[in-house]
Design a protein around this motif. Structure first.
Motif, PDB file in Angstrom:
ATOM      1  N   ARG A  45      33.105  53.296  30.485  1.00 34.83           N
ATOM      2  CA  ARG A  45      32.680  53.385  31.887  1.00 34.83           C
ATOM      3  C   ARG A  45      32.948  52.097  32.662  1.00 34.83           C
ATOM      4  O   ARG A  45      32.682  52.030  33.863  1.00 34.83           O
ATOM      5  N   ALA A  46      33.470  51.084  31.982  1.00 33.25           N
ATOM      6  CA  ALA A  46      33.762  49.819  32.661  1.00 33.25           C
ATOM      7  C   ALA A  46      35.022  49.966  33.509  1.00 33.25           C
ATOM      8  O   ALA A  46      35.939  50.705  33.152  1.00 33.25           O
ATOM      9  N   ARG A  47      35.007  49.309  34.661  1.00 30.63           N
ATOM     10  CA  ARG A  47      36.190  49.357  35.534  1.00 30.63           C
ATOM     11  C   ARG A  47      36.880  48.018  35.604  1.00 30.63           C
ATOM     12  O   ARG A  47      38.000  47.913  36.112  1.00 30.63           O
ATOM     13  N   ALA A  48      36.195  46.976  35.117  1.00 28.21           N
ATOM     14  CA  ALA A  48      36.791  45.637  35.113  1.00 28.21           C
ATOM     15  C   ALA A  48      36.056  44.784  34.085  1.00 28.21           C
ATOM     16  O   ALA A  48      34.892  45.034  33.799  1.00 28.21           O
ATOM     17  N   VAL A  49      36.769  43.808  33.535  1.00 30.59           N
ATOM     18  CA  VAL A  49      36.167  42.927  32.529  1.00 30.59           C
ATOM     19  C   VAL A  49      36.443  41.481  32.921  1.00 30.59           C
ATOM     20  O   VAL A  49      37.573  41.136  33.269  1.00 30.59           O
TER      21      VAL A  49
ATOM     22  N   ASP B 196      33.481  47.115  44.595  1.00 26.73           N
ATOM     23  CA  ASP B 196      34.517  46.464  43.787  1.00 26.73           C
ATOM     24  C   ASP B 196      33.977  45.976  42.444  1.00 26.73           C
ATOM     25  O   ASP B 196      34.708  45.965  41.452  1.00 26.73           O
ATOM     26  N   GLU B 198      31.328  47.193  40.827  1.00 31.20           N
ATOM     27  CA  GLU B 198      30.683  48.232  40.025  1.00 31.20           C
ATOM     28  C   GLU B 198      31.509  48.470  38.768  1.00 31.20           C
ATOM     29  O   GLU B 198      32.726  48.622  38.831  1.00 31.20           O
ATOM     30  N   GLY B 199      30.863  48.492  37.634  1.00 33.46           N
ATOM     31  CA  GLY B 199      31.583  48.696  36.385  1.00 33.46           C
ATOM     32  C   GLY B 199      32.207  47.430  35.852  1.00 33.46           C
ATOM     33  O   GLY B 199      32.955  47.457  34.886  1.00 33.46           O
ATOM     34  N   LEU B 200      31.891  46.273  36.510  1.00 33.34           N
ATOM     35  CA  LEU B 200      32.392  44.991  36.011  1.00 33.34           C
ATOM     36  C   LEU B 200      31.510  44.516  34.860  1.00 33.34           C
ATOM     37  O   LEU B 200      30.286  44.492  34.979  1.00 33.34           O
ATOM     38  N   VAL B 201      32.141  44.183  33.757  1.00 35.08           N
ATOM     39  CA  VAL B 201      31.384  43.751  32.575  1.00 35.08           C
ATOM     40  C   VAL B 201      31.673  42.283  32.332  1.00 35.08           C
ATOM     41  O   VAL B 201      32.814  41.870  32.378  1.00 35.08           O
TER      42      VAL B 201
END
Lengths: 74, 201
Positions: A45-49, B196, B198-201
């Motif tokens: 579900r991640a969109r960026a790391v 932008d 959202e979902g950044l880990v």
């Protein structure tokens, strides 16, 4: 070419963890990233790391980014 | 440490609620009660520039049943005002109450989102835009209604007064509305940034 969702990046964190006998909780404690964020990563579900997160995971699992992520064929 | 804690949010919401209730009570309730109880209508004529220039009571001639007092502005007291003047003095209060009520509701929604730590949403930007529009249109409408009330009261109260319709441009409200529209843009940009990451880990 504009970058748009959805992407085709696949994260192999669960396989790497299983191969090393580690749990998500243990990894979260080791690298100081919340278990919620790691769960997002593990469940695709991640969109960026962040590079810092990637570095910490690779250090902890002794792997390379290419082992953690692959791009699925179109 | 939070600069604006739960108590501050509570007090701000309480203040907004008090203002939203107090404005209609004073701007509609009091004149309406006076009309219903058949009390004399009192109105201060100080809006139009034309009146201010000539608003010396001894130069103005009151009609029957009307008394005038004041120096730079004139307080008109009409014993039997009738429906027209009463409606005209009620109209600014009704418009002001509607604008204040809508603005208070929009501000409450915005405060709730900020309190829930979700300020940067498209809805916040929309609320700010609506708030700016409410301030702009509301202040214009109230100013126009006050000018209309001045004209109606002057026509009813002053003998032979050729008082044209005039209103003051609410510059302060314009500035406030522009600031709200700028704030809306900030919230919209914040919402885009939030999307932008959202979902950044």
């Amino acid at each position: 070419m504009p970058v748009e969702d959805p992407h085709r990046v696949v994260c192999h964190l669960d396989e790497l963890l299983a191969a090393r006998g580690l749990t998500l909780t243990a990894l979260a404690e080791t690298i100081g990233v919340s278990i919620v964020n790691l769960s997002v990563l593990k469940n695709q579900r991640a969109r960026a790391v962040r590079f810092s997160t990637l570095t910490a995971i690779c250090d902890a699992l002794d792997c390379r980014p290419g082992e953690l992520f692959t791009v699925a064929p179109a | 440490m939070r600069i604006f804690d739960r108590m501050d949010f509570f007090l701000t919401k309480a203040l907004l609620a008090i203002v939203a209730v107090a404005v209609p009570v004073f701007s509609i309730g009091l004149p309406l009660a006076g009309w219903v109880r058949n009390r004399p209508l009192e109105w201060q004529l100080d809006g139009p520039d034309g009146l201010e220039a000539t608003a010396v009571p001894d130069r103005l001639v009151a009609q029957d049943g009307v008394s005038l007092r004041g120096a730079e502005s004139v307080v008109v007291r009409i014993e039997e005002a009738g429906a027209g003047p009463w409606v005209s003095v009620l109209l600014p209060g009704v418009l002001l109450s509607l604008a204040v009520g809508l603005a208070a509701w929009l501000l409450l929604r915005l405060l709730q989102r900020i309190e829930q730590r979700e300020p940067f949403a498209a809805a916040s930007a929309t609320a700010c835009r609506l708030l700016g529009a409410t301030i702009l249109l509301g202040s214009l409408a109230v100013s126009l209604a006050l000018g209309l009330a001045d004209a109606v009261i002057a026509q009813r109260a002053l003998d032979g007064a050729a008082l044209g319709f005039a209103f003051e441009v609410p510059f302060v409200a314009f500035v406030a509305a522009l600031l709200m529209l700028a704030l809306a843009e900030a919230f919209a940009q914040g919402a885009r940034l939030q999307h932008d990451v959202e979902g950044l880990v």
